[in-house]
Design a protein around this motif. Structure first.
Motif, PDB file in Angstrom:
ATOM      1  N   ASP A 193       0.815  -1.214   0.000  1.00 48.51           N
ATOM      2  CA  ASP A 193       0.000   0.000   0.000  1.00 48.51           C
ATOM      3  C   ASP A 193       0.850   1.266   0.000  1.00 48.51           C
ATOM      4  N   ARG A 194       1.998   1.225   0.662  1.00 46.45           N
ATOM      5  CA  ARG A 194       2.846   2.419   0.707  1.00 46.45           C
ATOM      6  C   ARG A 194       3.287   2.834  -0.687  1.00 46.45           C
ATOM      7  N   GLU A 195       3.620   1.855  -1.513  1.00 45.98           N
ATOM      8  CA  GLU A 195       4.043   2.180  -2.875  1.00 45.98           C
ATOM      9  C   GLU A 195       2.884   2.742  -3.688  1.00 45.98           C
ATOM     10  N   VAL A 196       1.701   2.147  -3.529  1.00 49.39           N
ATOM     11  CA  VAL A 196       0.525   2.652  -4.245  1.00 49.39           C
ATOM     12  C   VAL A 196       0.230   4.089  -3.835  1.00 49.39           C
ATOM     13  N   LEU A 197       0.272   4.362  -2.540  1.00 44.52           N
ATOM     14  CA  LEU A 197      -0.003   5.716  -2.052  1.00 44.52           C
ATOM     15  C   LEU A 197       1.039   6.710  -2.559  1.00 44.52           C
ATOM     16  N   ARG A 198       2.296   6.273  -2.625  1.00 43.42           N
ATOM     17  CA  ARG A 198       3.345   7.151  -3.152  1.00 43.42           C
ATOM     18  C   ARG A 198       3.075   7.497  -4.612  1.00 43.42           C
ATOM     19  N   VAL A 199       2.696   6.506  -5.410  1.00 38.98           N
ATOM     20  CA  VAL A 199       2.411   6.735  -6.830  1.00 38.98           C
ATOM     21  C   VAL A 199       1.222   7.679  -6.988  1.00 38.98           C
ATOM     22  N   LEU A 200       0.198   7.493  -6.177  1.00 31.65           N
ATOM     23  CA  LEU A 200      -0.966   8.375  -6.248  1.00 31.65           C
ATOM     24  C   LEU A 200      -0.599   9.809  -5.864  1.00 31.65           C
ATOM     25  N   GLN A 201       0.233   9.952  -4.850  1.00 36.12           N
ATOM     26  CA  GLN A 201       0.660  11.292  -4.429  1.00 36.12           C
ATOM     27  C   GLN A 201       1.465  11.987  -5.520  1.00 36.12           C
ATOM     28  N   GLU A 202       2.310  11.230  -6.207  1.00 40.30           N
ATOM     29  CA  GLU A 202       3.132  11.812  -7.273  1.00 40.30           C
ATOM     30  C   GLU A 202       2.274  12.355  -8.410  1.00 40.30           C
ATOM     31  N   ASN A 203       1.109  11.765  -8.606  1.00 35.53           N
ATOM     32  CA  ASN A 203       0.228  12.178  -9.698  1.00 35.53           C
ATOM     33  C   ASN A 203      -0.836  13.174  -9.244  1.00 35.53           C
ATOM     34  N   ALA A 204      -0.882  13.469  -7.953  1.00 32.15           N
ATOM     35  CA  ALA A 204      -1.988  14.254  -7.405  1.00 32.15           C
ATOM     36  C   ALA A 204      -2.092  15.657  -7.995  1.00 32.15           C
ATOM     37  N   GLY A 205      -1.002  16.175  -8.558  1.00 33.99           N
ATOM     38  CA  GLY A 205      -1.028  17.528  -9.103  1.00 33.99           C
ATOM     39  C   GLY A 205      -1.655  17.646 -10.476  1.00 33.99           C
ATOM     40  N   VAL A 206      -1.947  16.513 -11.124  1.00 41.53           N
ATOM     41  CA  VAL A 206      -2.552  16.560 -12.457  1.00 41.53           C
ATOM     42  C   VAL A 206      -4.021  16.944 -12.317  1.00 41.53           C
ATOM     43  N   PRO A 207      -4.475  17.988 -13.006  1.00 38.24           N
ATOM     44  CA  PRO A 207      -5.873  18.422 -12.859  1.00 38.24           C
ATOM     45  C   PRO A 207      -6.846  17.315 -13.224  1.00 38.24           C
ATOM     46  N   ALA A 208      -7.885  17.182 -12.408  1.00 36.66           N
ATOM     47  CA  ALA A 208      -8.905  16.168 -12.671  1.00 36.66           C
ATOM     48  C   ALA A 208      -9.873  16.632 -13.744  1.00 36.66           C
TER      49      ALA A 208
END
Length: 208
Positions: A193-208
Motif C-alpha cells: 500500500d505504501r508504494e501505491v499511495l506514493r504513486v498516487l501522491q506523485e500524480n496528485a497535481g494533475v488536474p482532474a
C-alpha cells in the motif's frame, strides 16, 4: 514472450492508447499492482490517476482462486458456487477490508468523478476476470461514458467475457495456457500500500 515488469507494460499500453489523449481521459488502476501499470499510462496521456477499489472473493480452500469480487458502492459479482452461509461470511470480511482500504487511499486521493468521462481501466493481469468485472460495474454505475480496458496479460476466456462489457480492449498478451499471471512477467514483485499511495501522491497535481 513475457513482459519485463508492470511499469514497462504500462508504457507499452500507453503507446497503444496515444489516440485517447484528446478525450481528456481518467486513468484508474486496480490496487495494488494495477496502479503501477496505470501510472505510466496516466503520465503519457497527461491524465489524472486514481483507483477503483475492489476485493477478490476467494475460495476458502484455495484463497488465490477468485470466485467473485466485491467493489465500491456495494457492488458484488459472482460467488454463486459457494455455500450461501460461507459466502456471506467471506463477503462480510472482504467488505470490511475494502472499507479500510478506501479510508487509507481516499485520505491521499479523493475519488475523481467519472461521470461522462472516458476511463482507462488498468490492471496487471486477468485470470478469472472477477475483479475487473466488479470494477466495470462500479464505473458504469457512476456514469462513465466510455471504458477502455488496458492490461498486460489476460486469460483468453476471461478476456472474451469482458470484451462486450467495455468499449475497447488493449491487451499485450493473451496466452492459451496462462496459468498464473506472474508467469508472464520477468519481474512480478509484491506491491504494498505504501508504494501505491506514493504513486498516487506523485500524480496528485494533475488536474482532474
Amino acid at each position: 514472450m513475457v513482459v519485463d515488469n508492470r511499469t514497462t507494460a504500462g508504457q507499452e499500453l500507453a503507446a497503444r492508447l496515444a489516440d485517447v489523449r484528446g478525450e481528456r481521459p481518467l486513468v484508474l488502476g486496480l490496487p495494488r499492482g494495477g496502479v503501477l501499470v496505470a501510472a505510466p499510462i496516466a503520465t503519457a496521456l497527461h491524465a489524472p490517476l486514481d483507483v477503483v477499489l475492489v476485493r477478490k472473493i476467494g475460495d476458502p480452500g484455495s484463497p488465490e482462486l477468485a470466485l467473485g469480487a466485491v467493489g465500491e458502492d456495494a457492488v458484488v459479482v459472482g460467488g454463486n458456487s459457494l455455500d450461501p452461509e460461507i459466502f456471506a461470511r467471506v463477503l462480510e470480511t472482504e467488505q470490511l477490508r475494502l472499507a479500510r482500504r478506501a479510508l487509507r487511499y481516499r485520505a491521499v486521493r479523493p475519488a475523481v468523478p467519472v461521470s461522462g468521462r472516458t476511463v482507462v481501466l488498468a490492471d496487471d493481469g486477468i485470470a478469472t476476470g472477477a475483479s475487473i468485472r466488479a470494477a466495470i460495474r462500479v464505473l458504469r454505475s457512476r456514469g462513465a461514458a466510455r471504458i477502455i480496458l488496458a492490461v498486460p496479460v489476460a486469460a483468453p476466456e476471461a478476456l472474451a467475457e469482458l470484451t462486450p462489457l467495455v468499449d475497447r480492449v488493449e491487451c499485450l498478451l493473451a496466452p492459451n495456457r496462462m496459468q498464473a499471471v506472474s508467469r508472464w512477467y520477468a519481474d512480478f514483485r509484491e506491491v504494498d500500500d505504501r508504494e501505491v499511495l506514493r504513486v498516487l501522491q506523485e500524480n496528485a497535481g494533475v488536474p482532474a
